[in-house]
Structure formats: C-alpha cells, structure tokens
Scaffold this motif. Structure first.
Motif, mmCIF file in Angstrom:
data_model
loop_
_atom_site.group_PDB
_atom_site.id
_atom_site.type_symbol
_atom_site.label_atom_id
_atom_site.label_comp_id
_atom_site.label_asym_id
_atom_site.label_seq_id
_atom_site.Cartn_x
_atom_site.Cartn_y
_atom_site.Cartn_z
ATOM 1 N N ARG A 334 1.127 -1.265 0.063
ATOM 2 C CA ARG A 334 0.266 0.237 0.178
ATOM 3 C C ARG A 334 0.997 1.150 0.443
ATOM 4 O O ARG A 334 1.414 1.561 1.071
ATOM 5 C CB ARG A 334 -0.669 0.292 1.365
ATOM 6 N N ALA A 335 0.720 2.205 -1.061
ATOM 7 C CA ALA A 335 2.083 2.863 -0.968
ATOM 8 C C ALA A 335 0.496 4.392 -1.290
ATOM 9 O O ALA A 335 -0.434 4.118 -1.911
ATOM 10 C CB ALA A 335 2.890 2.882 -2.607
ATOM 11 N N VAL A 336 1.476 5.677 -1.153
ATOM 12 C CA VAL A 336 1.066 6.528 -2.284
ATOM 13 C C VAL A 336 2.601 7.395 -3.051
ATOM 14 O O VAL A 336 3.308 7.594 -2.262
ATOM 15 C CB VAL A 336 0.701 8.053 -0.297
ATOM 16 N N TYR A 337 2.060 8.364 -3.287
ATOM 17 C CA TYR A 337 2.989 9.105 -3.927
ATOM 18 C C TYR A 337 2.069 10.629 -4.049
ATOM 19 O O TYR A 337 1.330 11.262 -4.570
ATOM 20 C CB TYR A 337 2.350 9.148 -5.468
ATOM 21 N N ALA A 338 3.286 11.706 -3.474
ATOM 22 C CA ALA A 338 2.460 12.586 -3.277
ATOM 23 C C ALA A 338 4.183 14.277 -3.614
ATOM 24 O O ALA A 338 4.727 13.502 -2.844
ATOM 25 C CB ALA A 338 2.265 12.868 -1.718
ATOM 26 N N SER A 339 3.589 14.269 -4.387
ATOM 27 C CA SER A 339 2.485 14.215 -5.733
ATOM 28 C C SER A 339 2.648 15.010 -6.972
ATOM 29 O O SER A 339 3.871 15.025 -7.350
ATOM 30 C CB SER A 339 1.205 15.632 -5.071
ATOM 31 N N VAL A 402 -2.229 8.269 -6.127
ATOM 32 C CA VAL A 402 -1.504 9.382 -6.329
ATOM 33 C C VAL A 402 -2.526 10.257 -6.610
ATOM 34 O O VAL A 402 -3.576 10.788 -7.540
ATOM 35 C CB VAL A 402 -1.500 8.796 -8.429
ATOM 36 N N PHE A 403 -1.670 11.381 -6.055
ATOM 37 C CA PHE A 403 -2.228 12.636 -5.561
ATOM 38 C C PHE A 403 -1.588 13.117 -6.454
ATOM 39 O O PHE A 403 -0.784 13.983 -7.116
ATOM 40 C CB PHE A 403 -1.909 13.501 -4.002
ATOM 41 N N VAL A 404 -2.678 14.375 -7.161
ATOM 42 C CA VAL A 404 -3.012 15.610 -8.119
ATOM 43 C C VAL A 404 -2.880 16.722 -7.644
ATOM 44 O O VAL A 404 -4.488 16.660 -7.557
ATOM 45 C CB VAL A 404 -3.622 15.155 -9.467
ATOM 46 N N THR A 405 -2.781 17.304 -7.619
ATOM 47 C CA THR A 405 -2.512 18.902 -7.394
ATOM 48 C C THR A 405 -2.917 19.685 -8.447
ATOM 49 O O THR A 405 -2.742 20.101 -9.469
ATOM 50 C CB THR A 405 -2.172 19.572 -6.262
ATOM 51 N N SER A 406 -3.777 20.917 -8.138
ATOM 52 C CA SER A 406 -4.199 22.483 -8.805
ATOM 53 C C SER A 406 -3.067 23.305 -8.805
ATOM 54 O O SER A 406 -3.171 23.894 -9.885
ATOM 55 C CB SER A 406 -5.513 22.859 -8.845
ATOM 56 N N ARG A 407 -2.202 23.264 -7.638
ATOM 57 C CA ARG A 407 -1.183 24.493 -7.499
ATOM 58 C C ARG A 407 0.017 23.685 -6.790
ATOM 59 O O ARG A 407 -0.206 22.658 -6.744
ATOM 60 C CB ARG A 407 -1.364 25.484 -6.376
ATOM 61 N N ASP A 428 2.077 1.282 3.632
ATOM 62 C CA ASP A 428 3.182 0.896 3.805
ATOM 63 C C ASP A 428 4.148 1.924 3.320
ATOM 64 O O ASP A 428 6.067 1.903 4.048
ATOM 65 C CB ASP A 428 3.749 -0.911 3.428
ATOM 66 N N LEU A 429 4.519 3.198 2.229
ATOM 67 C CA LEU A 429 5.229 3.513 1.735
ATOM 68 C C LEU A 429 4.586 4.477 1.145
ATOM 69 O O LEU A 429 3.989 4.502 1.048
ATOM 70 C CB LEU A 429 5.478 2.517 0.211
ATOM 71 N N VAL A 430 5.645 5.799 1.740
ATOM 72 C CA VAL A 430 5.455 7.015 0.982
ATOM 73 C C VAL A 430 6.288 7.376 0.197
ATOM 74 O O VAL A 430 7.390 7.508 0.953
ATOM 75 C CB VAL A 430 4.799 7.835 1.851
ATOM 76 N N VAL A 431 6.176 8.386 -1.367
ATOM 77 C CA VAL A 431 7.062 8.852 -1.965
ATOM 78 C C VAL A 431 6.787 10.021 -1.881
ATOM 79 O O VAL A 431 5.401 10.498 -2.637
ATOM 80 C CB VAL A 431 7.432 7.931 -3.427
ATOM 81 N N VAL A 432 7.643 11.018 -1.836
ATOM 82 C CA VAL A 432 7.062 12.842 -1.519
ATOM 83 C C VAL A 432 7.425 13.390 -2.128
ATOM 84 O O VAL A 432 9.257 13.559 -2.277
ATOM 85 C CB VAL A 432 6.836 13.017 -0.467
#
Length: 489
Positions: A334-339, A402-407, A428-432
């Motif tokens: 379970r992973a997160v990509y920010a952003s 996958v986090f996608v932002t407007s700014r 489990d994993l955060v790539v920031v």
C-alpha cells in the motif's frame, strides 16, 4: 528620541531554481498589505516592549512556494510597489526587509541586491536597513552594502522563521535607539551544498550553528549569521557566507572570520541527512523494509523535483518507477505518491463520482523530461480542496494512491494527506517530492531514504550545468585553498 521611530516593512520571499523550467508569476504569490501585513508579526499583536513607540509602516509582502525564476514583470511590479510605498511614507528611520535571499529573476542577476539598492535610492543613506533571510539565501556584495543588519534562520528544517524575523526587527530598533550604525563584516566561503547535506539536526551543521550563541555573547557583537547559500541557481553570488554585526569593528570582524574558518574546516564532513540511492535502489530497499512493522511507513524523498526547493513538481520519473513495481501494481504494497501538479488532469476527473474509473494523463507539462506525462488508469478515490494545492484528487492505481494537485505544493504536513483520505501511519510506503523530511513527516517515518532523482533541484550537483558560479567552489572542485577575506563596513 522625542518622536516615535518610523520603520517600514516589506519584501519578496521566494527561492528560485534557474535549472527548473517553471516560471514563477504573480499567480504563485500570496500577497499581504496594510494591517494584514502588520498582523503577520507576533511582536506587534500586542506590541512587545521593545517594539513600542515605533510607527510600523506596511509596504507589501509577496511570498511564494519555491519555484523557477520569477517573471520580470512580476518582480518589477513588487519592486515598484515597495518603492512607491517608501516614497509615500515620507521620512523613515529604518526599513525591515522580510526576504528569502535566493530569488532569481529571469534574465537578471542578484534580485535582492537590486531590491536593496533601489530601496536605498529612495530612502537615502541615513536610515538603517535590516534584512531577515533564509539560511539558503545568498549574500551578494550589493546586498551587504545596502543593509546595516543581516540575519538568517539557524535551523534546517526551519523552525525559527518567526524568531529570526523578530530578531532582525529588534536589532534594527535597538540600533536606531543607540543612534550608532552597526559595524558589519562579511566572509564568502567557497562552499555550495544542497540543504539535504546541511540539516542542523546533524553535525557538522548542528555544531557549526551551535557556535553562534557564544559568539553573540561577546562584548561588541550584535548578531552572527551563517548562510549555506542556494545551490540550484547559476549566479556568481551563490555560495556560503558569514556575516557578523556589532558595535566594535575589530570584534565583529574577528567573529565573522572565526565562523567562516570553522565552516570551511568542516567542508569534508557534510553528508546527506539520510542514506541515498537511485529511485530503483530506494524502491528495492523499501519493498524489503515494509515487511518490518518498525520500518513502516517507509518514506522515500523524490528529491530532484522537490517544490520546496524550486522543482517544477511534475517530473514523473519516480512515479513511473513505482508503477513498474509488481508489488505496488497488485496491491501487495500500500503506497502513496505525493504528488504531481496538473490542473488539467484534476479538472478532467474531479467532478466524477467517487469510485469512478479514471483514465487520464498527468504530469510532465512543466518539466517535460523523460518519461513525460504518464497515463493513470485507475479509480477516483478522493477529492479535496487544499489551502496550498487548490483542488486535489487521489487516483488509486493498484495499491498506489497518486495525488494530483491544481497548484504546486509540498506534502509536508500530515493534514494534507488526511484531506485525501490517507492516514499515513496505516500505509507501507510514501514517496514524497521533498528533500529532508519536514518535522511531521520525520516523526511519522519508520524509516527513510533520499532518492537522487532527476529534476530542477537535482541533489547531485555535478549533474547541473553550472556556467556562472565563482570558481573554484567546493565540492565541485577540491584541493584548493579558500580565500576567506573579511570585507568590513
């Protein structure tokens, strides 16, 4: 004095990578004026005793997330507004410049030196000028000549920002009440290092900055400050620097010389604040590490595209490497990509019902280096409004959010993750996209690696196409004797 002191406050605060294709414009800045500007400063709400009997005159303050060089028309607008405000204010005793020190303006050099020179052209030589700066700023000869007092943060990550601004203001008021222009001394130290090698959590930076209180306690010294400098701009002013100010010229010069010599002597001791590797090497270690609960959540810094240092915030290199991992693709990890910043992609999917299938290309629109825009084939799992990132979405691809932002924004606070439905402690994993972990992430991390990824703030300075730095410059060159000449005013 029989009348209140009159002190104006203003400035432009941004650090700019000249290696990033991002162009910082007025839309990137938060601007405060009038009473709202004065309300930023805690020593005025209510006024501290030292700040009483001072008429504080707000000019304009413009602040932006680090980015690429500032558009000339944007800088010229803030420049003109500050000068117009000074003209309208009438006679002044002092000016407090609340600046960063690493602003670059496209096609120009030494933005802060230009600004203080222009300020002097309006107020004249008699009023005192004090500058509060980031330790990742630069001290050019023009900036040094235009200021009577200069100080900077003493911590990285920066937890003394407001303390520094107050110190700059207090020293200014004290000097005005003494009626004595401070002596000051500058030493340029030919060292240029990324902030991720100079965190004050660790030696040698920790020990170097720990010397300041003893030096400041000496009779005749007002302030001592050490600038690491800004590594991601190709300008002649970029280097380490030490400035001391005081009431005794000889003691002040000795203080600057002593700190500069300690800085130079420590040059070979600086190292990255975490173990480093390529993105693939970091992912391989992370895949093994997350099997150990004590090492979860495991963080990887996508450091080359860190928007907190000026990266474009949309390089897709690290994300592509994550999506290629079977353990992430099948949900085992379970992973997160920010952003990624991509307002077009956000606009395409944000109004869909949660749980809708999503097929959108994201990233690579500002910094188009390989692999460029990436296809995200997944499910819309969250939509939120963020005070930094504007409207944001989370797209779930296998086990990856996958986090996608407007700014452009930096995911440095846990609340930003929570807005998109992620409790960091449960993944489990955060790539920031960050360099050294800011305090909340540092405390949350079970373990951490710094990936040396490509981007406008590449940590491997040898890969950057410098052409205009003063040379020799450590660590780009080694084995040379430093010129630690003390310049006094």
């Amino acid at each position: 004095m029989s009348r209140p002191l009159r002190v104006a406050i203003g400035g432009v605060h941004i650090e700019s990578s000249t290696f990033s294709p991002h162009l910082s414009t007025a839309d990137d800045f938060d601007v405060t004026r009038g009473d709202s500007l004065l309300a930023r400063y805690g020593w005025l709400s209510p006024a501290e005793p030292w700040a009483a009997d001072v008429e504080w005159i707000p000019l304009v303050h413009a602040r932006a997330l680090p980015g690429g060089a500032v558009a000339p028309d944007t800088y010229d607008a803030w420049h003109a507004e500050i000068l117009d405000g000074l003209t309208a204010a009438g006679p002044l005793d002092g000016v407090l410049l609340d600046i960063h020190g690493a602003m670059s303006v496209a096609g120009r050099d030494d933005a802060e030196g230009d600004l203080v020179t222009a300020v002097r052209s309006v107020i004249g030589p008699e009023p005192f000028v004090s500058a509060a700066m980031d330790l990742h700023g630069n001290v050019s000869h023009a900036l040094f000549d235009g200021c009577d007092l200069l100080t900077c943060y003493r911590t990285a990550p920066h937890v003394d920002v407001w303390e520094t601004r107050e110190r700059a203001a207090r020293h200014l008021v004290d000097a005005l009440r003494r009626g004595q222009r401070p002596h000051r001394a500058l030493v340029h130290v030919p060292i240029l290092l990324p902030g991720e090698m100079t965190s004050t959590r660790l030696d040698p930076a920790r020990g170097l900055y720990a010397r300041i209180p003893e030096i400041e306690s000496r009779e005749g010294v007002i302030d001592a400050a050490i600038w690491i400098g800004f590594a991601w701009a190709d300008e002649p002013r970029c280097s380490g620097a030490v400035v001391a100010t005081g009431t005794d010229a000889a003691v002040t010069a000795q203080a600057a010389r002593e700190l500069a010599e300690h800085f130079w002597a420590a040059r070979d001791e600086f190292a990255f604040v975490a173990p480093t590797g390529s993105m693939d090497e970091c992912l391989t270690e992370a895949m093994a590490a997350v099997k150990d609960p004590a090492r979860r959540p495991f963080f990887i810094s996508d450091s080359g595209d860190n928007p907190g240092a000026g990266g474009a915030d949309d390089v897709t290199f690290a994300l592509e490497r994550m999506l290629a991992r079977p353990e992430i693709a099948d949900g085992s990890i379970r992973a997160v990509y920010a952003s990624l910043v991509d307002p077009e992609a956000v606009a395409r999917v944000a109004d869909l019902p949660l749980g809708s299938p999503v097929s959108v290309r994201a990233g690579g629109r500002i910094d188009s280096r390989d692999p460029g825009p990436l296809p995200l084939e997944g499910v819309l799992e969250a939509v939120a409004d963020d005070p930094d990132g504007g409207r944001c979405v989370s797209v779930r691809v296998g086990g990856l959010s996958v986090f996608v932002t407007s700014r452009r924004m930096q995911y440095r606070e846990l609340a930003s993750y929570t807005r998109l439905g992620v409790t960091v402690s449960t993944v489990d994993l955060v790539v920031v996209k960050i360099g050294y972990l800011e305090p909340e992430l540092f405390d949350a991390a079970g373990d951490w690696l710094l990936a040396l990824t490509p981007g406008g703030v590449d940590q491997d300075l040898r890969r950057l196409p410098y052409e205009r730095l003063r040379r020799p410059m450590f660590p780009l060159e080694r084995g040379f004797a430093a010129d630690l000449t003390v310049v006094t005013r």
